[in-house]
Design an enzyme around this catalytic site. Structure first.
Site, PDB file in Angstrom:
ATOM      1  N   HIS A 306       0.730  -1.175   0.008  1.00 34.50           N
ATOM      2  CA  HIS A 306       0.026  -0.050   0.115  1.00 34.50           C
ATOM      3  C   HIS A 306       1.016   1.143   0.017  1.00 34.50           C
ATOM      4  CE1 HIS A 306      -3.064   2.822   1.051  1.00 34.50           C
ATOM      5  NE2 HIS A 306      -3.998   1.911   0.909  1.00 34.50           N
ATOM      6  N   ASP A 363      -8.028  -5.296   0.320  1.00 37.02           N
ATOM      7  CA  ASP A 363      -8.622  -5.892  -0.736  1.00 37.02           C
ATOM      8  C   ASP A 363      -8.144  -7.489  -0.944  1.00 37.02           C
ATOM      9  OD1 ASP A 363      -9.697  -4.100  -2.015  1.00 37.02           O
ATOM     10  OD2 ASP A 363      -7.745  -3.191  -2.930  1.00 37.02           O
TER      11      ASP A 363
HETATM   12  N1  ACO Z   1       4.131  -7.606  -4.538  1.00 32.90           N
HETATM   13  C1  ACO Z   1       5.563  -7.860  -4.819  1.00 32.90           C
HETATM   14  N2  ACO Z   1       6.195  -6.586  -4.678  1.00 32.90           N
HETATM   15  C2  ACO Z   1       5.725  -5.242  -4.199  1.00 32.90           C
HETATM   16  C3  ACO Z   1       4.257  -5.260  -4.313  1.00 32.90           C
HETATM   17  C4  ACO Z   1       3.663  -6.278  -4.144  1.00 32.90           C
HETATM   18  N3  ACO Z   1       2.090  -6.361  -4.101  1.00 32.90           N
HETATM   19  N4  ACO Z   1       3.930  -3.917  -4.097  1.00 32.90           N
HETATM   20  C5  ACO Z   1       4.908  -3.177  -3.928  1.00 32.90           C
HETATM   21  N5  ACO Z   1       6.120  -4.168  -4.222  1.00 32.90           N
HETATM   22  C6  ACO Z   1       7.625  -3.752  -4.396  1.00 32.90           C
HETATM   23  C7  ACO Z   1       7.740  -2.889  -5.593  1.00 32.90           C
HETATM   24  O1  ACO Z   1       8.211  -3.823  -6.624  1.00 32.90           O
HETATM   25  C8  ACO Z   1       8.918  -2.150  -5.109  1.00 32.90           C
HETATM   26  O2  ACO Z   1      10.381  -2.953  -5.200  1.00 32.90           O
HETATM   27  P1  ACO Z   1      11.568  -1.833  -5.541  1.00 32.90           P
HETATM   28  O3  ACO Z   1      11.801  -0.881  -4.485  1.00 32.90           O
HETATM   29  O4  ACO Z   1      12.554  -3.106  -5.404  1.00 32.90           O
HETATM   30  O5  ACO Z   1      11.274  -1.280  -6.697  1.00 32.90           O
HETATM   31  C9  ACO Z   1       8.688  -1.640  -3.742  1.00 32.90           C
HETATM   32  O6  ACO Z   1       7.642  -2.888  -3.268  1.00 32.90           O
HETATM   33  C10 ACO Z   1       7.773  -0.371  -3.479  1.00 32.90           C
HETATM   34  O7  ACO Z   1       6.642  -0.422  -4.437  1.00 32.90           O
HETATM   35  P2  ACO Z   1       6.107   0.629  -4.995  1.00 32.90           P
HETATM   36  O8  ACO Z   1       5.106   0.321  -6.279  1.00 32.90           O
HETATM   37  O9  ACO Z   1       7.067   1.573  -5.477  1.00 32.90           O
HETATM   38  O10 ACO Z   1       5.240   1.363  -3.989  1.00 32.90           O
HETATM   39  P3  ACO Z   1       3.724   2.472  -4.144  1.00 32.90           P
HETATM   40  O11 ACO Z   1       3.484   2.848  -2.934  1.00 32.90           O
HETATM   41  O12 ACO Z   1       4.014   2.999  -5.373  1.00 32.90           O
HETATM   42  O13 ACO Z   1       2.531   1.038  -4.601  1.00 32.90           O
HETATM   43  C11 ACO Z   1       0.757  -0.282  -4.469  1.00 32.90           C
HETATM   44  C12 ACO Z   1       1.707   0.625  -3.699  1.00 32.90           C
HETATM   45  C13 ACO Z   1       0.386   0.162  -5.990  1.00 32.90           C
HETATM   46  C14 ACO Z   1      -0.452  -0.495  -3.801  1.00 32.90           C
HETATM   47  C15 ACO Z   1       1.733  -1.651  -4.776  1.00 32.90           C
HETATM   48  O14 ACO Z   1       1.851  -2.038  -3.489  1.00 32.90           O
HETATM   49  C16 ACO Z   1       0.798  -2.584  -5.462  1.00 32.90           C
HETATM   50  O15 ACO Z   1       0.891  -2.728  -6.836  1.00 32.90           O
HETATM   51  N6  ACO Z   1      -0.012  -3.717  -4.923  1.00 32.90           N
HETATM   52  C17 ACO Z   1      -0.567  -4.498  -5.424  1.00 32.90           C
HETATM   53  C18 ACO Z   1      -1.948  -3.969  -6.043  1.00 32.90           C
HETATM   54  C19 ACO Z   1      -2.852  -3.673  -4.878  1.00 32.90           C
HETATM   55  O16 ACO Z   1      -3.040  -4.644  -3.884  1.00 32.90           O
HETATM   56  N7  ACO Z   1      -3.487  -2.580  -4.668  1.00 32.90           N
HETATM   57  C20 ACO Z   1      -4.419  -2.224  -3.871  1.00 32.90           C
HETATM   58  C21 ACO Z   1      -3.889  -1.031  -3.071  1.00 32.90           C
HETATM   59  S1  ACO Z   1      -5.198  -0.702  -2.014  1.00 32.90           S
HETATM   60  C22 ACO Z   1      -6.331  -0.017  -2.539  1.00 32.90           C
HETATM   61  O17 ACO Z   1      -6.376   0.675  -3.574  1.00 32.90           O
HETATM   62  C23 ACO Z   1      -7.595   0.031  -1.783  1.00 32.90           C
END
Ligand code: ACO
Length: 428
Positions: A306, A363
């Protein structure tokens, strides 16, 4: 507010920027005078360090896993309150008295029907249209039906539009479902609760009576509470940005729905359940964990991570418990629930997820509950939109009433071609 300031040295001189304090949470540096004082902008793609507004509605401490609506912890609201009361709280700032609650419930209940002609819009969609596509279109179309509540400068019209949005969104969502399965639309039943009525409009058929199951009603109502608002998330910011130009509230909520649809936001519950189904059995979890960690694989564990929570999402805890209750009540033995719990356990003990502070979000478990209740995955984001409408409406109203509100207009760091002369097509 404080008298603190931050001094920024730009190389061409220094500027003092005021530091503002809220009631709780990090201070913010007020950069409104930055461009005037230095000729420079801030650069913050994704707004990871930018507060876009002042708000009194929702507070999140992502490191501690705290979520408060108007000061009340989400766990207490999920346990003791109901969605209508939370809606009142978000809109008005205080929990309602008994009279205020009854009046609010009455008003919302009396606005649940939609203009009969709105049904024609549905018939214009293909049967296999994604219900979120239908939601974007039909909610946007509301502004063509309710002209008497689109003047955003009139507080009374804003109030009526807010009530209409909250009251009609379950009817519109249920109609999207009915259309997709080829069943007749069901009219609202004012004798039922907000959530009970939605269940009936979704699952009842004219051929037989429909009884609302109180456990299912309570579970869905709780899901609505958990999704009602989440401060300046992508879709809420979209609603505020759309509203900042003076667009009518129905158009703004349609913009929010469009933003919510994406898999990184509201589409994640659908994606999470699809992922759990694809994994299918606990024995394949390791393979998927490895994929999530592989930099060369775009796969992510859906329902994990998140932008704000770097701790367990407090909503996910309530959701896990609710999933257990609903599965027990409906006597559903869903192997996907075991896959989810095992996946959570493995991920939470894995160095990659620990280091990146990736925890289950709201979720992760919600899809399992919605699936058990009988909703197809394509409806999951629709349910999120239904609940979040309350938050969008509250935030939109707050924005309109904020005297410091301006049209949202970010700047950019331009990296394109500098000025050059047009070249005739024969000379290129
Ligand atoms: N699985 C694996 N790796 C992940 C995940 C995941 N679900 N989420 C983040 N990471 C990793 C990224 O690859 C990144 O790694 P790096 O630093 O080596 O590049 C690091 O963790 C940070 O991730 P970001 O995408 O930069 O973090 P951000 O805050 O932008 O993203 C997000 C948050 C979009 C929710 C992300 O965690 C994601 O895509 N999760 C899966 C989708 C999801 O469940 N979304 C629901 C959000 S809650 C809602 O909307 C109600």
């Amino acid at each position: 507010m404080t008298n603190k300031s931050a001094t920024l040295n730009t190389g061409n001189g220094t500027i003092d920027l005021p530091i503002l304090s809220g009631t709780v949470g990090p201070d913010v540096i007020d950069v409104r005078k930055l461009y005037g004082g230095t000729g420079m902008f801030t650069y913050d793609p994704g707004f990871t360090s930018t507060a876009s507004c002042e708000s009194k509605i929702t507070y999140i401490d992502g490191d501690k896993g705290i979520l408060l609506h108007r000061g009340y912890p989400i766990e207490q609201l999920a346990e003791k309150s109901n969605f209508m009361e939370v809606a009142y709280l978000l809109l008005h700032g205080e929990l309602p008295t008994k009279e205020q609650y009854e009046q609010f419930r009455y008003t919302i209940t009396r606005h649940t029907m939609v203009h009969e002609q709105l049904a024609n819009f549905y018939r214009g969609f293909r049967r296999d249209a994604h219900p979120m596509a239908i939601m974007c279109g039909v909610v946007g179309a509301l502004s063509a039906f309710y002209h008497d509540s689109t003047d955003i400068n009139d507080p009374e019209q804003r109030k009526i539009a807010s009530h209409r949005m909250i009251a009609k969104i379950p009817t519109i969502a249920a109609m999207a479902y009915k259309y997709s399965v080829g069943q007749p639309f069901q009219y609202p039943d004012n004798s039922l609760s907000y959530t009970g009525n939605f269940l009936k409009m979704t699952f009842a058929v004219p051929a037989e009576p429909y009884e609302v199951d109180p456990v299912v009603e309570r579970a869905l109502d709780r899901i609505f509470i958990l999704h009602a608002d989440h401060e300046q998330n992508a879709s809420t910011s979209t609603v505020r940005l759309a509203g900042s130009s003076g667009a009518n509230p129905f158009a703004c909520i349609a913009a929010g729905i469009a933003c919510l649809w994406g898999p990184a936001h509201g589409g994640a519950n659908e994606a999470a359940l699809n992922m759990l189904r694809e994994i299918g059995t606990p024995s394949r979890i390791k393979e998927y964990i490895a994929r999530a960690k592989d930099k060369n694989d775009p796969f992510r564990l859906m329902g994990f991570g998140h932008r704000v929570y770097k701790n367990y999402d407090p909503r996910a805890k309530v959701m896990q418990q609710t999933a257990k209750e609903v599965l027990e009540r409906l006597n559903v033995k869903d192997p996907i629930f075991d896959v989810a719990r095992e996946l959570e356990h493995i991920a939470l003990n894995d160095d990659y997820f620990i280091e990146k502070k990736l925890y289950p979000n709201v979720d992760f478990y919600s899809g399992i509950i919605l699936n058990a209740i009988g909703f197809p995955t394509t409806m999951f984001t629709v349910l999120f939109a239904l609940a979040r409408t309350v938050g969008w409406v509250a935030q939109w109203n707050e924005m309109i009433e904020d005297p410091s509100q301006k049209i949202g207009r970010p700047r950019q760091l331009y990296v394109g071609a500098t000025q050059r002369d047009y070249v005739d097509i024969n000379q290129r």
